[in-house]
Design a protein around this motif. Structure first.
Motif, PDB file in Angstrom:
ATOM      1  N   ILE A  76       0.848  -1.205   0.000  1.00 15.70           N
ATOM      2  CA  ILE A  76       0.000   0.000   0.000  1.00 15.70           C
ATOM      3  C   ILE A  76       0.876   1.245   0.000  1.00 15.70           C
ATOM      4  O   ILE A  76       0.598   2.218  -0.717  1.00 15.70           O
ATOM      5  CB  ILE A  76      -0.977  -0.019   1.192  1.00 15.70           C
ATOM      6  CG1 ILE A  76      -2.057  -1.095   0.964  1.00 15.70           C
ATOM      7  CG2 ILE A  76      -1.612   1.348   1.415  1.00 15.70           C
ATOM      8  CD1 ILE A  76      -2.951  -1.345   2.149  1.00 15.70           C
ATOM      9  N   ALA A  77       1.951   1.232   0.788  1.00 18.01           N
ATOM     10  CA  ALA A  77       2.860   2.382   0.815  1.00 18.01           C
ATOM     11  C   ALA A  77       3.551   2.559  -0.539  1.00 18.01           C
ATOM     12  O   ALA A  77       3.708   3.682  -1.012  1.00 18.01           O
ATOM     13  CB  ALA A  77       3.889   2.212   1.933  1.00 18.01           C
ATOM     14  N   TRP A  78       3.964   1.449  -1.156  1.00 16.35           N
ATOM     15  CA  TRP A  78       4.627   1.509  -2.469  1.00 16.35           C
ATOM     16  C   TRP A  78       3.694   2.109  -3.522  1.00 16.35           C
ATOM     17  O   TRP A  78       4.117   2.883  -4.378  1.00 16.35           O
ATOM     18  CB  TRP A  78       5.079   0.113  -2.877  1.00 16.35           C
ATOM     19  CG  TRP A  78       5.757   0.094  -4.208  1.00 16.35           C
ATOM     20  CD1 TRP A  78       5.199  -0.236  -5.413  1.00 16.35           C
ATOM     21  CD2 TRP A  78       7.114   0.444  -4.486  1.00 16.35           C
ATOM     22  NE1 TRP A  78       6.134  -0.124  -6.417  1.00 16.35           N
ATOM     23  CE2 TRP A  78       7.329   0.297  -5.870  1.00 16.35           C
ATOM     24  CE3 TRP A  78       8.179   0.868  -3.693  1.00 16.35           C
ATOM     25  CZ2 TRP A  78       8.548   0.553  -6.472  1.00 16.35           C
ATOM     26  CZ3 TRP A  78       9.398   1.125  -4.294  1.00 16.35           C
ATOM     27  CH2 TRP A  78       9.563   0.957  -5.672  1.00 16.35           C
ATOM     28  N   SER A  79       2.423   1.724  -3.441  1.00 20.63           N
ATOM     29  CA  SER A  79       1.464   2.187  -4.455  1.00 20.63           C
ATOM     30  C   SER A  79       0.676   3.415  -3.987  1.00 20.63           C
ATOM     31  O   SER A  79      -0.423   3.679  -4.475  1.00 20.63           O
ATOM     32  CB  SER A  79       0.521   1.041  -4.831  1.00 20.63           C
ATOM     33  OG  SER A  79      -0.123   0.518  -3.690  1.00 20.63           O
ATOM     34  N   TRP A  80       1.235   4.173  -3.061  1.00 22.84           N
ATOM     35  CA  TRP A  80       0.613   5.395  -2.542  1.00 22.84           C
ATOM     36  C   TRP A  80       0.241   6.292  -3.718  1.00 22.84           C
ATOM     37  O   TRP A  80       1.084   6.599  -4.572  1.00 22.84           O
ATOM     38  CB  TRP A  80       1.623   6.105  -1.644  1.00 22.84           C
ATOM     39  CG  TRP A  80       1.080   7.194  -0.768  1.00 22.84           C
ATOM     40  CD1 TRP A  80       0.365   8.281  -1.151  1.00 22.84           C
ATOM     41  CD2 TRP A  80       1.255   7.292   0.640  1.00 22.84           C
ATOM     42  NE1 TRP A  80       0.079   9.070  -0.075  1.00 22.84           N
ATOM     43  CE2 TRP A  80       0.613   8.486   1.048  1.00 22.84           C
ATOM     44  CE3 TRP A  80       1.894   6.523   1.598  1.00 22.84           C
ATOM     45  CZ2 TRP A  80       0.593   8.910   2.372  1.00 22.84           C
ATOM     46  CZ3 TRP A  80       1.873   6.945   2.903  1.00 22.84           C
ATOM     47  CH2 TRP A  80       1.221   8.120   3.294  1.00 22.84           C
ATOM     48  N   PRO A  81      -1.001   6.736  -3.805  1.00 19.48           N
ATOM     49  CA  PRO A  81      -1.414   7.583  -4.938  1.00 19.48           C
ATOM     50  C   PRO A  81      -0.604   8.878  -4.988  1.00 19.48           C
ATOM     51  O   PRO A  81      -0.248   9.447  -3.965  1.00 19.48           O
ATOM     52  CB  PRO A  81      -2.887   7.883  -4.651  1.00 19.48           C
ATOM     53  CG  PRO A  81      -3.324   6.826  -3.709  1.00 19.48           C
ATOM     54  CD  PRO A  81      -2.112   6.447  -2.905  1.00 19.48           C
ATOM     55  N   MET A  82      -0.311   9.315  -6.215  1.00 18.65           N
ATOM     56  CA  MET A  82       0.466  10.542  -6.423  1.00 18.65           C
ATOM     57  C   MET A  82      -0.421  11.602  -7.060  1.00 18.65           C
ATOM     58  O   MET A  82      -1.391  11.277  -7.742  1.00 18.65           O
ATOM     59  CB  MET A  82       1.661  10.270  -7.322  1.00 18.65           C
ATOM     60  CG  MET A  82       2.680   9.372  -6.712  1.00 18.65           C
ATOM     61  SD  MET A  82       4.089   9.256  -7.817  1.00 18.65           S
ATOM     62  CE  MET A  82       4.921   7.872  -7.098  1.00 18.65           C
ATOM     63  N   GLN A  83      -0.044  12.854  -6.840  1.00 17.59           N
ATOM     64  CA  GLN A  83      -0.741  13.967  -7.471  1.00 17.59           C
ATOM     65  C   GLN A  83      -0.494  13.897  -8.974  1.00 17.59           C
ATOM     66  O   GLN A  83       0.607  13.545  -9.407  1.00 17.59           O
ATOM     67  CB  GLN A  83      -0.211  15.302  -6.936  1.00 17.59           C
ATOM     68  CG  GLN A  83      -0.504  15.539  -5.476  1.00 17.59           C
ATOM     69  CD  GLN A  83      -1.962  15.837  -5.236  1.00 17.59           C
ATOM     70  OE1 GLN A  83      -2.683  16.305  -6.113  1.00 17.59           O
ATOM     71  NE2 GLN A  83      -2.421  15.533  -4.037  1.00 17.59           N
ATOM     72  N   PRO A  84      -1.488  14.211  -9.774  1.00 19.88           N
ATOM     73  CA  PRO A  84      -1.247  14.263 -11.224  1.00 19.88           C
ATOM     74  C   PRO A  84      -0.272  15.394 -11.556  1.00 19.88           C
ATOM     75  O   PRO A  84      -0.233  16.412 -10.883  1.00 19.88           O
ATOM     76  CB  PRO A  84      -2.633  14.520 -11.815  1.00 19.88           C
ATOM     77  CG  PRO A  84      -3.462  15.027 -10.696  1.00 19.88           C
ATOM     78  CD  PRO A  84      -2.845  14.545  -9.412  1.00 19.88           C
ATOM     79  N   VAL A  85       0.522  15.173 -12.565  1.00 15.48           N
ATOM     80  CA  VAL A  85       1.459  16.196 -13.017  1.00 15.48           C
ATOM     81  C   VAL A  85       0.660  17.246 -13.782  1.00 15.48           C
ATOM     82  O   VAL A  85      -0.112  16.900 -14.683  1.00 15.48           O
ATOM     83  CB  VAL A  85       2.551  15.565 -13.915  1.00 15.48           C
ATOM     84  CG1 VAL A  85       3.491  16.636 -14.447  1.00 15.48           C
ATOM     85  CG2 VAL A  85       3.297  14.496 -13.161  1.00 15.48           C
ATOM     86  N   PRO A  86       0.833  18.530 -13.447  1.00 15.14           N
ATOM     87  CA  PRO A  86       0.093  19.581 -14.162  1.00 15.14           C
ATOM     88  C   PRO A  86       0.417  19.558 -15.656  1.00 15.14           C
ATOM     89  O   PRO A  86       1.548  19.265 -16.064  1.00 15.14           O
ATOM     90  CB  PRO A  86       0.580  20.888 -13.521  1.00 15.14           C
ATOM     91  CG  PRO A  86       1.108  20.478 -12.184  1.00 15.14           C
ATOM     92  CD  PRO A  86       1.629  19.081 -12.373  1.00 15.14           C
ATOM     93  N   LEU A  87      -0.566  19.843 -16.474  1.00 12.91           N
ATOM     94  CA  LEU A  87      -0.438  19.816 -17.924  1.00 12.91           C
ATOM     95  C   LEU A  87       0.703  20.727 -18.410  1.00 12.91           C
ATOM     96  O   LEU A  87       1.438  20.374 -19.316  1.00 12.91           O
ATOM     97  CB  LEU A  87      -1.752  20.219 -18.588  1.00 12.91           C
ATOM     98  CG  LEU A  87      -1.812  20.117 -20.089  1.00 12.91           C
ATOM     99  CD1 LEU A  87      -1.511  18.688 -20.532  1.00 12.91           C
ATOM    100  CD2 LEU A  87      -3.158  20.541 -20.612  1.00 12.91           C
ATOM    101  N   ALA A  88       0.896  21.877 -17.792  1.00 14.63           N
ATOM    102  CA  ALA A  88       1.946  22.820 -18.204  1.00 14.63           C
ATOM    103  C   ALA A  88       3.321  22.182 -18.065  1.00 14.63           C
ATOM    104  O   ALA A  88       4.193  22.396 -18.905  1.00 14.63           O
ATOM    105  CB  ALA A  88       1.856  24.087 -17.384  1.00 14.63           C
ATOM    106  N   ILE A  89       3.527  21.391 -17.032  1.00 15.77           N
ATOM    107  CA  ILE A  89       4.830  20.746 -16.818  1.00 15.77           C
ATOM    108  C   ILE A  89       5.054  19.650 -17.838  1.00 15.77           C
ATOM    109  O   ILE A  89       6.130  19.512 -18.416  1.00 15.77           O
ATOM    110  CB  ILE A  89       4.963  20.199 -15.379  1.00 15.77           C
ATOM    111  CG1 ILE A  89       4.993  21.367 -14.402  1.00 15.77           C
ATOM    112  CG2 ILE A  89       6.200  19.335 -15.213  1.00 15.77           C
ATOM    113  CD1 ILE A  89       4.990  20.968 -12.951  1.00 15.77           C
ATOM    114  N   THR A  90       4.021  18.842 -18.111  1.00 14.83           N
ATOM    115  CA  THR A  90       4.163  17.754 -19.084  1.00 14.83           C
ATOM    116  C   THR A  90       4.373  18.318 -20.487  1.00 14.83           C
ATOM    117  O   THR A  90       5.123  17.758 -21.279  1.00 14.83           O
ATOM    118  CB  THR A  90       2.967  16.797 -19.059  1.00 14.83           C
ATOM    119  OG1 THR A  90       1.773  17.530 -19.278  1.00 14.83           O
ATOM    120  CG2 THR A  90       2.887  16.043 -17.751  1.00 14.83           C
ATOM    121  N   SER A  91       3.733  19.436 -20.814  1.00 15.32           N
ATOM    122  CA  SER A  91       3.906  20.063 -22.135  1.00 15.32           C
ATOM    123  C   SER A  91       5.311  20.627 -22.275  1.00 15.32           C
ATOM    124  O   SER A  91       5.931  20.527 -23.338  1.00 15.32           O
ATOM    125  CB  SER A  91       2.888  21.170 -22.340  1.00 15.32           C
ATOM    126  OG  SER A  91       1.590  20.635 -22.302  1.00 15.32           O
TER     127      SER A  91
END
Length: 153
Positions: A135-150
């Protein structure tokens, strides 16, 4: 029988997601209950109380350092119940991964040559500590903002 209870039974219950921190804290509490019951039932094994009265443990004679070590070993899972609610997410995640694996290994060693009831508790404890790590390994992460991925492209 009135129509109200029947209608209530047909309506689905709201079952919201359980936060990761709460899952981990509850699992550590469950592990502690299993540790406690396993150690308590072990007192009924023939010769166990006699060895305790003779100041002997499975690892050798009782000493202040041996008892301090055993206390520290049990204090860590006890503290993890609360620390999973209090630590920041990243150190929390790593503490649960590492300690879950460590306590799985400790129990794997502890159940060697033990009675079936102790192995039963040990297998449950190992399943829970591995689940804690997973459960700790698969701890949900915040989505990466679109501006950063672009910008990364």
């Amino acid at each position: 029988m009135s129509a109200k209870p029947a209608a209530r039974r047909l309506r689905p219950l709201i079952d919201g997601p359980v936060p990761t921190r709460l899952k981990l804290g509850a699992l550590w509490a469950s592990v502690l209950f299993l540790y406690s019951y396993g150690d308590y039932f072990e007192l009924y094994a023939p010769g166990k109380l006699r060895a305790m009265l003779a100041s002997q443990t499975a690892l050798g004679p009782v000493s202040q350092n041996a008892l301090l070590g055993m206390a520290a070993l049990m204090a860590i899972p006890s503290l993890m119940v609360g620390l999973t609610l209090l630590l920041p997410a990243r150190p929390n995640q790593w503490a649960n991964i590492v300690l879950g694996i460590l306590y799985t290994g400790i129990m794997l060693l502890a159940i060697q040559d033990s009675w079936p009831f102790y192995k039963f508790f040990g297998v449950l404890e190992m399943a829970l500590t591995l689940l804690i790590s997973w459960i700790a390994w698969s701890w949900p992460m915040q989505p990466v903002p679109l501006a950063i991925t672009s910008a990364a492209k």
